[in-house]
Design a protein around this motif. Structure first.
Motif, PDB file in Angstrom:
ATOM      1  N   ASP A 206       0.789  -1.284  -0.106  1.00 37.49           N
ATOM      2  CA  ASP A 206       0.177  -0.057  -0.026  1.00 37.49           C
ATOM      3  C   ASP A 206       0.838   1.335  -0.063  1.00 37.49           C
ATOM      4  O   ASP A 206       0.509   2.296  -0.652  1.00 37.49           O
ATOM      5  CB  ASP A 206      -0.834   0.026   1.175  1.00 37.49           C
ATOM      6  CG  ASP A 206      -2.122  -0.973   0.992  1.00 37.49           C
ATOM      7  OD1 ASP A 206      -2.446  -1.247  -0.025  1.00 37.49           O
ATOM      8  OD2 ASP A 206      -2.858  -1.038   2.086  1.00 37.49           O
ATOM      9  N   ALA A 209       2.522   1.644  -3.393  1.00 39.96           N
ATOM     10  CA  ALA A 209       1.604   2.114  -4.435  1.00 39.96           C
ATOM     11  C   ALA A 209       1.167   3.455  -4.197  1.00 39.96           C
ATOM     12  O   ALA A 209       1.118   4.217  -5.056  1.00 39.96           O
ATOM     13  CB  ALA A 209       0.300   1.188  -4.454  1.00 39.96           C
ATOM     14  N   LEU A 214       5.357   1.499  -7.898  1.00 36.97           N
ATOM     15  CA  LEU A 214       5.242   0.360  -8.558  1.00 36.97           C
ATOM     16  C   LEU A 214       4.982   0.347 -10.259  1.00 36.97           C
ATOM     17  O   LEU A 214       4.260   1.237 -10.669  1.00 36.97           O
ATOM     18  CB  LEU A 214       3.988  -0.469  -7.874  1.00 36.97           C
ATOM     19  CG  LEU A 214       4.175  -0.447  -6.269  1.00 36.97           C
ATOM     20  CD1 LEU A 214       2.844  -1.492  -5.981  1.00 36.97           C
ATOM     21  CD2 LEU A 214       5.299  -1.341  -6.145  1.00 36.97           C
ATOM     22  N   ARG A 255      -4.618  -8.013  -4.842  1.00 34.70           N
ATOM     23  CA  ARG A 255      -4.872  -8.323  -6.259  1.00 34.70           C
ATOM     24  C   ARG A 255      -6.347  -7.351  -6.444  1.00 34.70           C
ATOM     25  O   ARG A 255      -6.468  -6.834  -7.432  1.00 34.70           O
ATOM     26  CB  ARG A 255      -5.413  -9.790  -6.373  1.00 34.70           C
ATOM     27  CG  ARG A 255      -4.349 -10.772  -6.259  1.00 34.70           C
ATOM     28  CD  ARG A 255      -4.560 -12.153  -6.782  1.00 34.70           C
ATOM     29  NE  ARG A 255      -5.638 -12.956  -6.030  1.00 34.70           N
ATOM     30  CZ  ARG A 255      -5.091 -13.701  -4.823  1.00 34.70           C
ATOM     31  NH1 ARG A 255      -3.721 -13.779  -4.746  1.00 34.70           N
ATOM     32  NH2 ARG A 255      -5.843 -14.243  -4.162  1.00 34.70           N
ATOM     33  N   ARG A 257      -6.771  -4.373  -5.316  1.00 31.73           N
ATOM     34  CA  ARG A 257      -6.116  -3.085  -5.655  1.00 31.73           C
ATOM     35  C   ARG A 257      -5.406  -3.008  -6.981  1.00 31.73           C
ATOM     36  O   ARG A 257      -5.371  -2.102  -7.765  1.00 31.73           O
ATOM     37  CB  ARG A 257      -5.429  -2.569  -4.595  1.00 31.73           C
ATOM     38  CG  ARG A 257      -4.814  -1.120  -4.723  1.00 31.73           C
ATOM     39  CD  ARG A 257      -3.983  -0.647  -3.630  1.00 31.73           C
ATOM     40  NE  ARG A 257      -3.559   0.729  -3.800  1.00 31.73           N
ATOM     41  CZ  ARG A 257      -3.127   1.603  -2.715  1.00 31.73           C
ATOM     42  NH1 ARG A 257      -2.899   1.211  -1.800  1.00 31.73           N
ATOM     43  NH2 ARG A 257      -2.755   2.917  -3.455  1.00 31.73           N
ATOM     44  N   LEU A 258      -4.611  -3.904  -7.021  1.00 28.79           N
ATOM     45  CA  LEU A 258      -3.393  -3.699  -8.219  1.00 28.79           C
ATOM     46  C   LEU A 258      -3.763  -4.835  -9.390  1.00 28.79           C
ATOM     47  O   LEU A 258      -2.994  -4.503 -10.526  1.00 28.79           O
ATOM     48  CB  LEU A 258      -1.972  -4.179  -7.875  1.00 28.79           C
ATOM     49  CG  LEU A 258      -1.692  -3.059  -6.521  1.00 28.79           C
ATOM     50  CD1 LEU A 258      -0.166  -3.758  -6.023  1.00 28.79           C
ATOM     51  CD2 LEU A 258      -1.455  -1.742  -6.844  1.00 28.79           C
ATOM     52  N   ALA A 262      -1.229  -9.814  -9.414  1.00 33.99           N
ATOM     53  CA  ALA A 262      -0.593  -8.843  -8.759  1.00 33.99           C
ATOM     54  C   ALA A 262       0.282  -9.518  -7.398  1.00 33.99           C
ATOM     55  O   ALA A 262       1.294  -9.087  -7.397  1.00 33.99           O
ATOM     56  CB  ALA A 262      -1.180  -7.543  -8.373  1.00 33.99           C
TER      57      ALA A 262
END
Length: 455
Positions: A206, A209, A214, A255, A257-258, A262
């Motif tokens: 977090d 990001a 990232l 996953r 979020r990204l 991920a």
């Protein structure tokens, strides 16, 4: 200062820079022999980079994948009176070897659980890499302080609900015995999840990001162990299992979020590490497992496991289990291997042999003083009987050979050998305890099995 092995329980508290450097070079040599890894991420971070699976990940990414890496670990520097931690020497040896091939590794040493180190990490990533393509989380610690609350949590390794009776191995004496483990309280279980679960992993991702470091297509891996039904009563069905469930849930959150690919939890096989040696029944299970997997031609150490992971398990379309994990413990959990391990437990009861004495004089030759310090859990009787057949590192060492190896290692790694307080003790050094141990087990694996009543 002459560095001698000093052992407390399953931990060797001293380390030798020459042994550590040799261990690192042996792992590098294995990776180079396998050839390059196709499509390896080029900007890689490894949290817990100094030993075990973390060190292996850094080596594979650098020497097979052509990546530049940034590593994080908590280490003890050398002083005039005390050697550094094995991880500190490993980090220095890795940096020397990586620079030889034109790579520029960066290592931060400090508390990876703290927000202060995370902030420093982000600054250095911006300066050196711009962004990251891959982050490997390979940390295991018994204690963690929550940066938000300041509360310190301590993990416990206990069953849940009811007491469990198991056989385990006394790593100090090499004796197998029956023990009863009392169940954990709810408070202890919650503390274990706070330390060993996925909270800090998600906190890292977090913050990275949010800082914009990232890269598109970024991926993160978190290494874990699940094991077989032989270890489940204390492992998967205990406090550690609760932490593993939390780890899976945090992977799903990352996953979310990204992206769908991920974050992955990677289940690896049982190996000899300081962390695994602390878990009841695992040292005993590992002794049996190693013997069985070697008989089947399936045995892997840290570097072999991670090399296989990077070469065969990181591409798209890799098979996942029901919890969306990547499984590299497939050989350990193959039907044939599990059947042979289970069958071993029905043989004769544990016993000790009076012909394998334990004395103070065996301590130095039985315990590793390098990156493989945690190999102390192998029984001393197994070590004595097996290592005396392995020259020049066994009972009848060729001292001139050892001295030549010492001089060669110092010449190849001058910055390591010249660290504060270091003086090489000629003819008194196990140059490569990792190789020493592997040779001993390969030459006489039956001694370990006989000692615990398996044959």
């Amino acid at each position: 200062m002459i560095i001698e092995p000093r052992v407390r329980g399953f931990i060797c508290t001293t380390a030798h820079p020459v042994g550590c450097a040799t261990n690192v070079r042996e792992q590098i040599a294995y990776v180079l022999k396998q050839g390059p890894v196709a499509d390896c991420p080029k900007r890689v971070a490894v949290l817990g980079c100094s030993t075990g699976y973390g060190l292996a990940s850094r080596i594979v990414a650098t020497f097979a994948g052509g990546a530049d890496t940034i590593g994080v670990s908590l280490e003890r520097e050398p002083s005039e009176k005390r050697s550094a931690s094995a991880g500190w020497y490993n980090n220095r040896a890795f940096e020397i070897e990586a620079q030889k091939i034109g790579r520029s590794p960066l290592t931060l040493e400090g508390d990876a659980f703290s927000d202060e180190l995370k902030a420093t990490f982000i600054e250095r990533v911006r300066e050196k890499f711009g962004q990251l393509d891959l982050l490997v989380y390979s940390m295991a610690a018994p204690v963690r302080t929550d940066p938000d609350t300041g509360k310190t949590y301590r993990s416990v390794i206990k069953p849940l609900g009811a007491p469990v009776e198991i056989k385990t191995l006394d790593t100090e004496t090499g004796e197998v015995f029956q023990t009863t483990l009392e169940p954990a309280s709810e408070e202890q279980t919650a503390a274990t999840v706070a330390v060993m679960g996925g909270d800090d992993w998600k906190r890292w991702i977090d913050q990275l990001a949010d800082a914009g470091v990232l890269a598109p297509g970024f991926r993160t891996l978190n290494y874990t162990y699940i094991g077989s039904e032989l270890t489940w009563p204390i492992y998967w069905n205990g406090t550690l299992g609760r932490a593993k469930v939390d780890l899976d849930s945090k992977a799903e959150a990352i996953r979310g979020r990204l992206g769908a690919d991920a974050a992955r939890v990677v289940a690896l096989k049982a190996v000899v590490t300081q962390a695994s040696s602390a878990i009841p029944v695992v040292p005993l299970y590992g002794t049996v497992l190693f013997k069985v997997m070697k008989q089947l031609g399936l045995h892997e150490g840290c570097i072999e496991q991670i090399d296989r992971l990077f070469r065969t398990k990181l591409g798209k379309g890799v098979e996942l289990d029901d919890a969306q994990r990547v499984r590299v413990d497939d050989w350990e959990l193959s039907p044939k291997c599990r059947r042979k391990c289970r069958g071993a437990g029905h043989c004769s009861p544990p016993r000790r042999s009076a012909s394998w004495p334990i004395s103070a004089s065996t301590r130095a030759s039985s315990c590793a003083c390098s990156a493989s310090a945690s190999t102390a859990w192998i029984t001393r009787r197994t070590w004595i009987r097996a290592s005396c057949r392995v020259r020049p590192f066994g009972k009848h060492r060729n001292h001139s050979f050892v001295a030549r190896m010492e001089r060669s290692a110092i010449r190849d790694s001058p910055s390591v050998a010249e660290s504060p307080g270091f003086r090489c003790a000629s003819s008194g050094l196990h140059v490569s305890p990792r190789r020493d141990l592997l040779c001993a087990l390969e030459r006489a694996p039956g001694h370990a099995a006989a000692d615990i009543g398996l044959e």
